[in-house]
Write a protein that holds these residues in place. Structure first.
Motif, PDB file in Angstrom:
ATOM      1  N   THR A  53       0.829  -1.205   0.000  1.00  0.00           N
ATOM      2  CA  THR A  53       0.000   0.000   0.000  1.00  0.00           C
ATOM      3  C   THR A  53       0.863   1.254   0.000  1.00  0.00           C
ATOM      4  O   THR A  53       0.592   2.218  -0.718  1.00  0.00           O
ATOM      5  N   ARG A  56       2.539   1.877  -3.503  1.00  0.00           N
ATOM      6  CA  ARG A  56       1.653   2.278  -4.589  1.00  0.00           C
ATOM      7  C   ARG A  56       0.879   3.553  -4.278  1.00  0.00           C
ATOM      8  O   ARG A  56       0.554   4.313  -5.182  1.00  0.00           O
ATOM      9  N   SER A  57       0.607   3.790  -2.998  1.00  0.00           N
ATOM     10  CA  SER A  57      -0.344   4.847  -2.635  1.00  0.00           C
ATOM     11  C   SER A  57       0.255   5.893  -1.715  1.00  0.00           C
ATOM     12  O   SER A  57      -0.427   6.421  -0.836  1.00  0.00           O
ATOM     13  N   THR A  60      -1.713   9.212  -1.525  1.00  0.00           N
ATOM     14  CA  THR A  60      -2.946   9.126  -0.741  1.00  0.00           C
ATOM     15  C   THR A  60      -2.647   9.137   0.748  1.00  0.00           C
ATOM     16  O   THR A  60      -3.315   9.821   1.532  1.00  0.00           O
ATOM     17  N   PRO A  94      -6.755   1.579  -1.299  1.00  0.00           N
ATOM     18  CA  PRO A  94      -5.360   1.223  -1.574  1.00  0.00           C
ATOM     19  C   PRO A  94      -4.932  -0.110  -0.958  1.00  0.00           C
ATOM     20  O   PRO A  94      -4.128  -0.830  -1.552  1.00  0.00           O
ATOM     21  N   SER A  98      -3.464  -3.080  -3.303  1.00  0.00           N
ATOM     22  CA  SER A  98      -2.144  -3.679  -3.107  1.00  0.00           C
ATOM     23  C   SER A  98      -2.214  -5.203  -3.149  1.00  0.00           C
ATOM     24  O   SER A  98      -1.250  -5.865  -3.519  1.00  0.00           O
ATOM     25  N   HIS A 379      -8.664   6.674  -8.577  1.00  0.00           N
ATOM     26  CA  HIS A 379      -7.241   6.971  -8.378  1.00  0.00           C
ATOM     27  C   HIS A 379      -6.417   5.691  -8.331  1.00  0.00           C
ATOM     28  O   HIS A 379      -5.408   5.549  -9.031  1.00  0.00           O
ATOM     29  N   GLN A 380      -6.835   4.742  -7.508  1.00  0.00           N
ATOM     30  CA  GLN A 380      -6.059   3.526  -7.337  1.00  0.00           C
ATOM     31  C   GLN A 380      -6.071   2.654  -8.585  1.00  0.00           C
ATOM     32  O   GLN A 380      -5.044   2.084  -8.966  1.00  0.00           O
TER      33      GLN A 380
END
Length: 398
Positions: A53, A56-57, A60, A94, A98, A379-380
């Protein structure tokens, strides 16, 4: 290896269920979201999921960190905690993403198929309820805005943007790819969703759609053409004409369901800007509404204070509550998928996210669960989708 694949498929099935339920019911979708997160954590392990998470995020998580930091210097902790509760999907989605791993074109297609299916169900519920109410002697207002979407407890502004995203994706499918359903069925679906958009959308929705329509018109004029491109252009031009005609007829209708509140928004924007006492940090995640109400009351705007009106502008609202730091994080959240879209030579992400900027000028789309969860989902999905692309700064390929 087989067990790992089974786990991933199970989480993805729950993810599709959650996606389907977003337009149908915020309560059912929030329950499905919690179930999906718990399943992802149990099947994979918290440490591994959280590590994925963060990678990648990170943008956020940075935004959420700003919200938490804003709570520390807020006097109204209760309101601040409710803001964080509303924003929890920015963390939950997120975590799920993941666990899903690679998010290729097929998975993006399945996600939009599930989401569009939910939209069709929700639209049919609203349309059926409005027809029943009209048959009972109610006026045509039952087919518009709040009275139309009230049966599913949905705000028409968010429902309209759901429709914009689905229509945009469908047009992209029709123009660039071989649709998974027949082109005729896809066009019929497009027109049905567009008809519902006319009933729920306001000026902001129409401006957003004009941007999307303009893209496809320009692509048709500048590139080589085939039958699929021509069919898409005919649909787009017909929709533009229908949109302007409907808008004209709506403003001539004496029923009074058209409200011009643009002047109020200007006052709200100015009030929030003037009430901010801390340019860098803002007034706090929990204190923004009470301080804004106090500003309204002290400047002769009692009706705004009584209604606890927010700034009706996501950028100004974020700046007011969390200062320039919060605003910078919000812009990062919006710009990242658009940048990845341009960098990877795929215009779909920019088409989906640019209307968020349009909506951000007139609405606080991160102020309700319906807006937060949809933004987190888009977004994700697009960040994960573009991670599998080879960088290219050309927009010639879609």
């Amino acid at each position: 290896m087989e067990m790992s694949g089974f786990r991933s498929k199970l989480v993805f099935r729950l993810f599709l269920l959650f996606t389907f339920l977003i337009p149908v019911s915020q309560y059912l979708s929030s329950g499905a979201l919690v179930l999906c997160v718990i399943t992802a954590l149990m099947l994979e392990g918290r440490v591994r999921v959280m590590s994925g998470t963060v990678k990648r995020s990170w943008d956020t998580l940075l935004y959420l960190l700003i919200l938490v930091m804003g709570l520390t210097y807020s006097d109204d902790k209760g309101t601040g905690l409710r803001v964080l509760e509303t924003s929890l999907s920015l963390l939950a989605v997120p975590i799920i993403a993941s666990k899903l791993g690679n998010f290729g074109r097929d998975r993006l297609q399945q996600m939009f198929l599930a989401f569009t299916g939910g939209l069709l169900v929700a639209s049919l519920i609203c349309l059926s309820h409005a027809a029943v109410e009209y048959s009972r002697g109610h006026g045509t207002e039952v087919f518009f805005f709040y009275k139309f979407t009230g049966i599913i407890d949905s705000h028409p502004t968010y429902f309209a943007y759901y429709l914009i995203a689905a229509i945009t994706y469908a047009l992209h499918q029709l123009y660039y790819e071989k649709p998974i359903i027949s082109p005729v069925l896809l066009i019929l679906t497009l027109w049905f969703l567009f008809g519902i958009l006319l009933l729920t959308g306001g000026i902001t929705a129409f401006v957003s759609m004009l941007f999307v329509f303009a893209f496809f018109v320009l692509k048709f004029l500048l590139e080589e053409k085939n039958r699929r491109h021509t069919a898409t252009l005919i649909v787009v031009v017909a929709m533009v004409g229908a949109m302007f005609l409907f808008n004209e007829l709506r403003h001539r209708d004496p029923s009074g369901f058209v409200v011009d509140d643009s002047w109020e928004r200007m006052v709200l924007w100015e009030s929030a800007l003037n009430a901010n006492s801390n340019i860098i940090l803002g007034v706090g995640t929990g204190d923004y509404q009470s301080l804004l109400n106090a500003y309204y009351a002290s400047h002769g705007m009692a009706k705004f204070a009584d209604s606890s009106m927010n700034a009706h502008n996501q950028f100004i609202e974020t700046y007011f509550a969390n200062g320039l730091l919060g605003l910078a994080c919000l812009l990062l959240l919006l710009i990242r998928p658009i940048y990845l879209s341009v960098r990877n030579g795929n215009a779909l992400g920019a088409l989906i996210f640019f209307p968020f900027i349009i909506y951000g000028i007139t609405e606080v789309f991160l102020g309700r669960y319906q807006g937060v969860v949809f933004f987190a989902l888009m977004h994700q999905c697009f960040v994960a989708f573009y991670q599998g692309y080879k960088p290219s700064f050309s927009l010639k390929r879609a």
